[in-house]
Design an enzyme around this catalytic site. Structure first.
Site, short mmCIF file in Angstrom:
data_model
loop_
_atom_site.label_atom_id
_atom_site.label_comp_id
_atom_site.label_asym_id
_atom_site.label_seq_id
_atom_site.Cartn_x
_atom_site.Cartn_y
_atom_site.Cartn_z
N ARG A 69 0.83 -1.22 0.00
CA ARG A 69 0.00 0.00 0.00
C ARG A 69 0.86 1.26 0.00
NH1 ARG A 69 -5.22 -1.62 3.89
NH2 ARG A 69 -5.84 -3.41 2.62
N ASP A 117 15.73 0.47 -8.44
CA ASP A 117 17.03 -0.14 -8.14
C ASP A 117 16.74 -1.51 -7.55
OD1 ASP A 117 19.55 -0.85 -7.34
OD2 ASP A 117 19.99 1.01 -6.27
N ASP A 128 18.88 -4.41 -7.60
CA ASP A 128 19.95 -5.39 -7.44
C ASP A 128 20.48 -5.51 -6.01
OD1 ASP A 128 21.34 -3.02 -7.22
OD2 ASP A 128 22.34 -3.21 -9.17
N ASP A 131 22.60 -3.93 -4.14
CA ASP A 131 24.06 -3.92 -4.00
C ASP A 131 24.57 -2.70 -3.25
OD1 ASP A 131 23.57 -1.93 -5.82
OD2 ASP A 131 24.96 -2.68 -7.36
#
Length: 777
Positions: free
Chosen positions: A224, A310, A312, A314
């Protein structure tokens, strides 16, 4: 509790009503609620107790102040800081706030600020400004779930608030809510014990209204973020839903499969613009899913642009721009919806930094809980939690409970009870003994109390602010700038064309740049009041005033009155500084400085001014403050070139400081030499029979503390003709025989002045002057 009643001046209301309609609630206010006026023009109520007072019976409580607010408006300030606690065992135990025309200024609370804990809150009403409040409900023995902020506001704005540890939604806008903005909020770490660690339901029943959620941080929630759709079912064929601006938000670490979604066949019209989504440890992946049924109703209408994801995990913020394919489920693509008051959005990358830096309650002095969560976003750590049983959160909750003991303002903080501290009032030429919160010291539409509230709650603008002369040529008027942002200590203010006037106190900038483009021609006239250009710790702020930033441009600053305070005063090839009045306080002056009638007051009080060239005082004065003998305790003037003196030297003592015999204050150092003397000197009277003696050297000017001299009526450290003239004007100052006996004593070492006539000759001339010009009774 202390309530200040003000009889509003009818003339003021009529003369300023048009201005009120055009100015935002405060600098940086955006969206459909941007022009809320809140308690403007009403009374002031002081919260003096942390009693939750659910029924509003305790005078001095927040609840009492809201329940008993007059219809014409109220501003609520806090004389106490800490935790307002109520255990929310049932749905009826949440705190309900529901009056119109109110400003709730959480930024005024001392100590840890204001936190409401143990329960949720429901906010209704029209024309509300709510800032810098924190809500942390937590779980309870009955398992009752609570929103932190359940909003049904109209024509309102909620700014820089924090919601954590809610057991339903963090900040929702439902039912009768309309024309409201929620901005720079933190909606973090909901508790998922009941499976309801949710961010926001945005599901108003007011068809075709406008709402804005911008620059908010959502971290560690199940889902939500947001959940959209009108609660008036699409079975009603004329229902079109609300128009929502969901822009520049940061969404981190959701545990459900989708961060946000729409209700099944519940109409909505939403702009998703330049948001930044970051996958976290709970591995939620889909950023949004449309909930339309398989039949071609297409009630979820979306415009999306510039959103980044984003994925990944990392720890490097290298999100990629996503398109419509990132929005799953069933929905309909639409052109951009026009939504009232929405500003040009930041890029997703800029929004990420601004949200992490400036969101939440009291961003300059963030609560450690909020700072921990922000750091978890920066470092990509943390997870969705069910309760506060973890060691970190348990200790934090105990701190919240311990803060039920109030932190109070000191006695004398606000003598007249008008909501503004005495110290701030004095700095703005207001009387701390007279209630003047509904005055307007700079005639810009914001009343005095609003100026204080906006000052202490300011945050940096997204870019430099350029003067556009939208209303007139006054620096003080917010509608004269190209975005709805009055320059604060965090902002770079740019003047490229025309003449701009500073004519009132309370003007600010972090940098002040004149003529930044080739061919620009800009003038700043400082005629009254003050402008302070300071090096603040955040934003575009270095404390630099640059006259002619572009080498081919023409720029001029005319200081004829008021005060210019700046860390560095510089000018380019086409820059001119005319100093004919007013006061200049600068740490660095990057050119030859010529004073033709103003006052040089070095640096801050006290401070040092470094002139990177020659100094010439043709007229006006040099003001030197003495507050001690150590570095930074008395004013100093350092000149790379020559110092050609004239005008007046005015010496002041700070904070009851009394110099001691033998102390020496070297307040002028000029590498190129000292030439001539001050035309007049005003020195303070010292205790213990001591006096200050002015000492001129080849490259320095100083003040030496010597034993007092009888006959030194003007206290300049020697007995000379000026003392006789002083005595002539004020015979009661002393005995003329002392002057005769000590004339010539205390003459200044290495003085460059023309030698004075002998004492007897001078005495005869002065006596003749008395005969020709007798003293008037």
């Amino acid at each position: 509790m202390k309530t200040v009643s003000i009889f509003s001046l009818i003339a003021l209301c009529f003369s300023m009503g048009h201005v009120f309609a055009q100015i935002p609630a405060f600098s940086g206010a955006q969206g459909p609620g941007a022009n809320a006026t809140g308690g403007r023009g009403g009374d002031v109520y002081h919260v003096t107790t942390l009693d939750a007072d659910k029924n509003g019976a305790v005078d001095g409580s927040l609840q009492y102040g809201i329940n008993n607010a007059p219809a014409n408006g109220r501003t609520i300030v806090f004389d106490v800081g800490g935790t307002i606690y109520l255990e929310g065992l049932t749905a009826n135990d949440r705190l309900r706030y529901g009056k119109a025309n109110i400003t709730i200024a959480g930024q005024t609370a001392p100590g840890p600020g204001i936190t409401i804990a143990g329960t949720g809150t429901k906010w209704t009403g029209d024309n509300i400004i709510l800032r810098n409040i924190t809500i942390r409900p937590n779980t309870n023995a009955n398992g009752t779930t609570h929103d932190a902020f359940d909003l049904q506001l109209k024509n309102s704005i909620m700014d820089h608030v924090t919601a954590t540890w809610y057991t339903d939604e963090g900040i929702s806008s439902t039912d009768a809510g309309e024309m409201t903005t929620i901005q720079y909020a933190q909606i973090n770490e909901g508790l998922n014990s009941a499976g309801h660690s949710y961010g926001s339901i945005i599901a108003t029943e007011v068809d075709d209204t406008h709402l804005s959620y911008n620059h908010n941080l959502y971290a560690h929630n199940a889902s939500r973020m947001p959940r959209i759709g009108s609660e008036v079912s699409s079975q009603h064929p004329l229902t079109i839903g609300a128009n929502l601006d969901f822009t520049n938000n940061v969404i981190y670490n959701w545990s459900n499969s989708k961060a946000g979604y729409s209700g099944t066949d519940q109409p909505s019209n939403t702009n998703f613009i330049n948001n930044y989504y970051i996958r976290g440890n709970n591995a939620g992946s889909t950023i949004f899913s449309g909930g339309d049924a398989s039949t071609p109703l297409f009630t979820t209408n979306i415009y999306q642009s510039g959103n980044k994801y984003d994925s990944d995990r990392d720890t490097v913020r290298d999100g990629v721009t996503v398109g419509s394919s990132a929005f799953a489920g069933s929905w309909k693509s639409h052109s951009k919806f026009a939504i009232d008051g929405v500003a040009e959005p930041d890029s997703a990358d800029v929004a990420l930094q601004r949200v992490l830096d400036y969101s939440g309650a009291n961003w300059q002095n963030r609560n450690p809980i909020d700072e921990r969560i922000v750091n978890s976003v920066r470092n990509q750590t943390g997870s969705v939690i069910n309760d506060l049983s973890g060691a970190t959160q348990a200790a934090e909750w105990n701190t919240i409970l311990a803060q039920r003991t109030a932190v109070s303002r000191p006695a004398g903080f606000d003598t007249d009870g008008d909501g503004m501290p005495d110290e701030w009032e004095v700095a703005h030429d207001l009387d701390p003994g007279m209630d003047d919160h509904n005055g307007d010291f700079d005639s810009d539409g914001y009343l005095n109390l609003e100026e204080y509230l906006n000052d202490i709650a300011a945050w940096p603008a997204p870019r430099a602010i350029t003067f556009s002369a939208g209303t007139n040529n006054r620096y003080a008027q917010i509608t004269n700038w190209d975005i709805q942002w009055q320059p604060s200590r965090f902002d770079t203010a740019v003047i490229n064309q025309g003449t701009v006037t500073v004519d009132a106190v309370g003007q600010h900038a972090g940098n002040l740049l004149l003529a930044t483009n080739p061919g620009d021609n800009a003038t700043l006239d400082i005629t009254a009041g003050w402008i302070k250009v300071e090096d603040a710790p955040h934003g575009l702020s270095d404390g630099i005033t640059m006259i002619g930033d572009n080498p081919t441009a023409v720029a001029e600053v005319n200081l004829s009155g008021g005060r210019l305070s700046t860390k560095a005063l510089l000018k380019g090839a086409g820059g001119t500084f005319n100093f004919t009045g007013g006061t200049l306080s600068a740490e660095i002056v990057g050119f030859d400085l010529e004073n033709n009638g103003g006052t040089i007051a070095p640096g801050e009080s006290p401070g040092n001014t470094h002139v990177m060239g020659d100094l010439t005082i043709n007229s006006g004065s040099l003001q030197i403050e003495l507050g001690g003998t150590g570095a930074g305790e008395f004013d100093q003037l350092t000149i790379d070139g020559m110092a050609t003196l004239g005008g007046s030297l005015d010496v002041l003592l700070l904070d009851d400081f009394q110099p001691s015999l033998g102390q020496f204050f070297q307040f002028v150092t000029a590498s190129g030499g000292i030439f001539y003397e001050f035309d007049s000197v005003q020195l303070p009277t010292l205790t213990g029979g001591n006096a200050l003696r002015l000492v001129y050297g080849e490259t320095i000017v100083g003040l030496e503390v010597v034993a007092g001299l009888a006959g030194d009526f003007d206290n300049d450290g020697d007995v000379d003709g000026s003392d006789f003239l002083f005595w002539q004007r004020t015979p009661s100052v002393g005995n003329l025989a002392d002057w005769q006996a000590n004339y010539g004593i205390g003459s200044l070492a290495a003085s460059l002045a023309v030698p004075e006539p002998g004492s007897f000759t001078l005495f005869l001339l002065l006596c003749a002057g008395i005969a020709l010009n007798p003293v008037r009774p």
